[in-house]
Design a protein around this motif. Structure first.
Motif, PDB file in Angstrom:
ATOM      1  N   GLN A 318     -16.968  15.358  -7.810  1.00  0.00           N
ATOM      2  CA  GLN A 318     -17.899  15.865  -7.089  1.00  0.00           C
ATOM      3  C   GLN A 318     -17.907  15.304  -5.662  1.00  0.00           C
ATOM      4  OE1 GLN A 318     -21.773  15.966  -8.990  1.00  0.00           O
ATOM      5  NE2 GLN A 318     -21.160  17.255 -10.599  1.00  0.00           N
ATOM      6  N   VAL A 319     -17.882  14.006  -5.571  1.00  0.00           N
ATOM      7  CA  VAL A 319     -17.914  13.592  -4.264  1.00  0.00           C
ATOM      8  C   VAL A 319     -16.601  13.746  -3.529  1.00  0.00           C
ATOM      9  CG1 VAL A 319     -17.746  11.206  -3.054  1.00  0.00           C
ATOM     10  CG2 VAL A 319     -19.156  11.531  -4.798  1.00  0.00           C
ATOM     11  N   ALA A 320     -15.316  13.843  -4.226  1.00  0.00           N
ATOM     12  CA  ALA A 320     -14.221  14.330  -3.624  1.00  0.00           C
ATOM     13  C   ALA A 320     -14.100  15.863  -3.130  1.00  0.00           C
ATOM     14  CB  ALA A 320     -12.884  14.172  -4.591  1.00  0.00           C
ATOM     15  N   ALA A 321     -14.696  16.532  -4.024  1.00  0.00           N
ATOM     16  CA  ALA A 321     -14.654  17.998  -3.831  1.00  0.00           C
ATOM     17  C   ALA A 321     -15.759  18.318  -2.450  1.00  0.00           C
ATOM     18  CB  ALA A 321     -15.216  18.819  -5.010  1.00  0.00           C
ATOM     19  N   GLY A 405     -24.329  16.104   1.235  1.00  0.00           N
ATOM     20  CA  GLY A 405     -23.107  15.776   1.643  1.00  0.00           C
ATOM     21  C   GLY A 405     -22.277  14.597   0.722  1.00  0.00           C
ATOM     22  N   PRO A 406     -21.133  14.279   0.967  1.00  0.00           N
ATOM     23  CA  PRO A 406     -20.499  13.393   0.166  1.00  0.00           C
ATOM     24  C   PRO A 406     -21.159  11.970  -0.099  1.00  0.00           C
ATOM     25  CG  PRO A 406     -18.948  13.841   1.800  1.00  0.00           C
ATOM     26  CD  PRO A 406     -20.139  14.688   1.731  1.00  0.00           C
ATOM     27  N   ASP A 407     -21.339  11.420   1.115  1.00  0.00           N
ATOM     28  CA  ASP A 407     -22.118  10.175   1.317  1.00  0.00           C
ATOM     29  C   ASP A 407     -23.209  10.207   0.334  1.00  0.00           C
ATOM     30  OD1 ASP A 407     -20.941   8.590   3.766  1.00  0.00           O
ATOM     31  OD2 ASP A 407     -20.625  10.760   3.770  1.00  0.00           O
ATOM     32  N   ALA A 408     -24.223  11.449   0.623  1.00  0.00           N
ATOM     33  CA  ALA A 408     -25.397  11.221  -0.301  1.00  0.00           C
ATOM     34  C   ALA A 408     -25.258  11.516  -1.663  1.00  0.00           C
ATOM     35  CB  ALA A 408     -26.534  12.465   0.220  1.00  0.00           C
ATOM     36  N   THR A 409     -24.112  12.254  -2.083  1.00  0.00           N
ATOM     37  CA  THR A 409     -23.920  12.511  -3.306  1.00  0.00           C
ATOM     38  C   THR A 409     -23.337  11.002  -4.127  1.00  0.00           C
ATOM     39  OG1 THR A 409     -23.329  14.554  -3.021  1.00  0.00           O
ATOM     40  CG2 THR A 409     -22.572  13.681  -5.274  1.00  0.00           C
ATOM     41  N   TYR A 410     -22.654  10.359  -3.297  1.00  0.00           N
ATOM     42  CA  TYR A 410     -22.171   9.011  -3.774  1.00  0.00           C
ATOM     43  C   TYR A 410     -23.350   7.858  -3.792  1.00  0.00           C
ATOM     44  CZ  TYR A 410     -19.294   5.016  -3.962  1.00  0.00           C
ATOM     45  OH  TYR A 410     -18.597   3.473  -4.452  1.00  0.00           O
ATOM     46  N   ASN A 411     -24.218   8.079  -3.021  1.00  0.00           N
ATOM     47  CA  ASN A 411     -25.164   6.959  -2.980  1.00  0.00           C
ATOM     48  C   ASN A 411     -26.150   6.972  -4.111  1.00  0.00           C
ATOM     49  OD1 ASN A 411     -24.092   5.754  -0.547  1.00  0.00           O
ATOM     50  ND2 ASN A 411     -25.560   6.865   0.768  1.00  0.00           N
ATOM     51  N   SER A 412     -26.455   8.727  -4.313  1.00  0.00           N
ATOM     52  CA  SER A 412     -27.330   8.865  -5.476  1.00  0.00           C
ATOM     53  C   SER A 412     -26.687   8.456  -6.742  1.00  0.00           C
ATOM     54  CB  SER A 412     -27.301  10.262  -5.579  1.00  0.00           C
ATOM     55  OG  SER A 412     -28.185  10.654  -6.575  1.00  0.00           O
ATOM     56  N   MET A 413     -25.255   8.549  -6.824  1.00  0.00           N
ATOM     57  CA  MET A 413     -24.489   8.042  -8.202  1.00  0.00           C
ATOM     58  C   MET A 413     -24.695   6.717  -8.266  1.00  0.00           C
ATOM     59  SD  MET A 413     -20.777   8.284  -9.130  1.00  0.00           S
ATOM     60  CE  MET A 413     -20.460   6.849  -7.964  1.00  0.00           C
ATOM     61  N   VAL A 419     -29.344   1.894 -11.762  1.00  0.00           N
ATOM     62  CA  VAL A 419     -30.600   1.638 -12.764  1.00  0.00           C
ATOM     63  C   VAL A 419     -30.086   1.693 -14.156  1.00  0.00           C
ATOM     64  CG1 VAL A 419     -32.604   3.351 -13.520  1.00  0.00           C
ATOM     65  CG2 VAL A 419     -32.038   3.034 -11.058  1.00  0.00           C
ATOM     66  N   GLU A 420     -29.262   2.663 -14.618  1.00  0.00           N
ATOM     67  CA  GLU A 420     -28.796   2.641 -15.922  1.00  0.00           C
ATOM     68  C   GLU A 420     -28.348   1.228 -16.627  1.00  0.00           C
ATOM     69  OE1 GLU A 420     -25.986   5.908 -16.421  1.00  0.00           O
ATOM     70  OE2 GLU A 420     -27.569   7.351 -15.795  1.00  0.00           O
ATOM     71  N   ALA A 421     -27.240   0.785 -15.742  1.00  0.00           N
ATOM     72  CA  ALA A 421     -26.840  -0.543 -16.202  1.00  0.00           C
ATOM     73  C   ALA A 421     -27.918  -1.685 -16.140  1.00  0.00           C
ATOM     74  CB  ALA A 421     -25.948  -1.219 -14.943  1.00  0.00           C
TER      75      ALA A 421
END
Length: 486
Positions: A318-321, A405-413, A419-421
């Motif tokens: 998704q970030v790449a797209a 955008g890609p930055d926001a998507t990546y930062n959210s991930m 958190v999950e780790a």
């Protein structure tokens, strides 16, 4: 009791004390042996005859002592609890290992991660927009180089995740092979234990070996144990067991079934952005379909293969797209320094239409002057409206703050990964405490205490000495009696 009866009592006492010392020695010798269960000699006093005589009566004080067996000091309920808690811990540890590997792939925050590459890319676009001169090609070259670096970083992350997926699959296959081997060993031990019981031969060490194998199988699969049925080649008191995965027996008495890994992904991890097909662990023999393993290390590995790794791979895609869509759309809105309409900068390797983290590339024929830095066409007619303003790349640089955008998507991930780790690591620590308490409770019953064994050693030593002294007294008494009746 005859005068010579005392000798038989003393002999039985010496034999009992000697067996007690032998058992103490076995416990001490194996105090550091993993999986060893301490043993205790069972003694029983010998009394009068069980069936009274018709014309006489027994007036003795006893016939001594006999050894009835050697008991393993274990508690099946505590053993089962320890196995279950270790199975849960194994599943959590596999999840934690998966999350740690993903964090190593992302490496955020750092100076080499994707976030840094994206930031450098947007900033270089802005620098190219601020210096759109035809003669000044350096800013555009830097922007193109940063685009290549960003695509390479996404490729590297995707390749790392695919390697992790393949390695996890290999570990799963190795674990299933180990399970099948251990199942055969448990069945063989069931047979040996059954035969020993029929021949009245102790099987304590064989039982220890079997319990260690079952504990390992349970850690991998969450398997449970039940007594083997009589129709599985053994009577009910044979001490043979069945090892169950769900409602199907992996080990049924003296027979072992087997498992297999079913991987429908014949070409490895998909490169077209689709999710891989789910891997399963199924019965190769003795059952039908999915084995239904829901806990243990195998369950943790299946979750990594079917959920965790594909889920984060999807987010990388998704970030790449989004990156390709954002840059290519802005490219199409501007013109190059040569007055050519902007073309796609990011494309899918091989000419595909779906851009993923694995196949994103900078277009092979892209050069610094193919970047659409200008809103206006510098070659427009008439010349009076021609311009080379750099506004298109200034607009490009502002995409760094796009909410979707890609930055926001990546930062959210990245935040969600952290958190999950953290949650998984916290659960591992909690479960480790649960396992520690369960194993301590089991070891309090079955573990060897050298202080207790030292006490038993002294007790049996004194029993042996007293029995020997008793035999000596009887001998002196008999000698006196014989000498007096000459």
């Amino acid at each position: 009791m005859s005068a010579f009866g005392g000798l038989f009592i003393g002999t039985s006492a010496i034999h009992a004390a000697q067996r007690g010392l032998d058992v103490v020695g076995q416990n001490v010798a194996n105090s550091a042996t993993p999986g060893y269960t301490r043993q205790r000699v069972d003694l029983e006093s010998i009394g009068g005859p069980g069936v009274p005589a018709f014309w006489s009566r027994y007036d003795g004080s006893g016939e001594g002592v006999k050894v009835t067996g050697v008991t393993r000091m274990n508690d099946e309920f505590l053993e089962a609890r320890a196995r279950n808690t270790n199975a849960d811990l194994g599943s959590l540890q596999e999840q934690a290992k998966t999350m740690a590997a993903i964090e190593r792939t992302i490496t955020e925050p750092s100076d080499t991660g994707l976030q840094k590459k994206l930031s450098e890319l947007w900033n270089s676009f802005g620098a190219a927009g601020n210096s759109p001169s035809v003669a000044n090609q350096a800013p555009r070259s830097a922007a193109l180089e940063n685009a290549v670096n960003t695509a390479s970083q996404l490729n590297h992350m995707s390749n790392s995740m695919k390697t992790q997926w393949q390695d996890t699959g290999s570990e799963l296959g190795a674990n299933v092979t180990d399970i099948n081997t251990m199942a055969e060993d448990v069945a063989a031990l069931n047979k040996a234990i059954r035969n020993n019981n029929i021949a009245k031969v102790p099987s304590n060490e064989l039982l220890d070996q079997r319990d260690a194998l079952i504990a390992r199988i349970s850690e991998l699969t969450g398997a449970t144990v039940r007594p083997a049925a009589a129709d599985q080649g053994a009577p009910f008191n044979s001490q043979a067991v069945d090892v169950m995965i769900g409602d199907v027996a992996l080990v049924s008495g003296i027979n072992a079934n087997s498992l297999k890994v079913v991987d429908p992904n014949t070409a490895g991890y998909p490169t077209d952005g689709t999710d891989p097909k789910a891997l399963t662990v199924e019965w190769a023999t003795g059952g039908a379909g999915d084995a239904g393993i829901s806990t243990g290390r195998v369950a943790g590995q299946l979750k990594a293969l079917n959920e965790t790794i594909p889920g984060y791979m999807k987010e990388f895609d998704q970030v790449a797209a989004k990156l390709a869509e954002t840059v290519n759309t802005q490219q199409a809105a501007g013109f190059t320094v040569d007055g050519v309409k902007g073309a796609d900068l990011f494309v899918a390797q091989g000419g595909g239409t779906t851009i993923t983290a694995a196949n994103i590339r900078v277009k092979a024929d892209a050069v610094p002057n193919s970047l659409a830095v200008s809103k206006g066409n510098p070659k427009a007619e008439p010349p009076a409206v021609a311009s080379l303003d750099g506004d298109n790349f200034l607009a490009m640089s502002r995409h760094i703050s796009d909410k979707d955008g890609p930055d926001a998507t990546y930062n959210s991930m990245v935040v969600r990964l952290g958190v999950e780790a953290q949650s998984v690591n916290r659960n591992v620590k909690v479960q480790e405490n649960v396992v520690r308490k369960a194993e301590d409770a089991r070891d309090n019953v079955s573990g060897v205490s050298l202080n207790e064994e030292m006490t038993n050693m002294i007790r049996f030593q004194h029993s042996f000495s007293a029995a020997a002294k008793y035999i000596g007294v009887i001998d002196q008494t008999l000698q006196t009696l014989i000498n007096m009746t000459r």
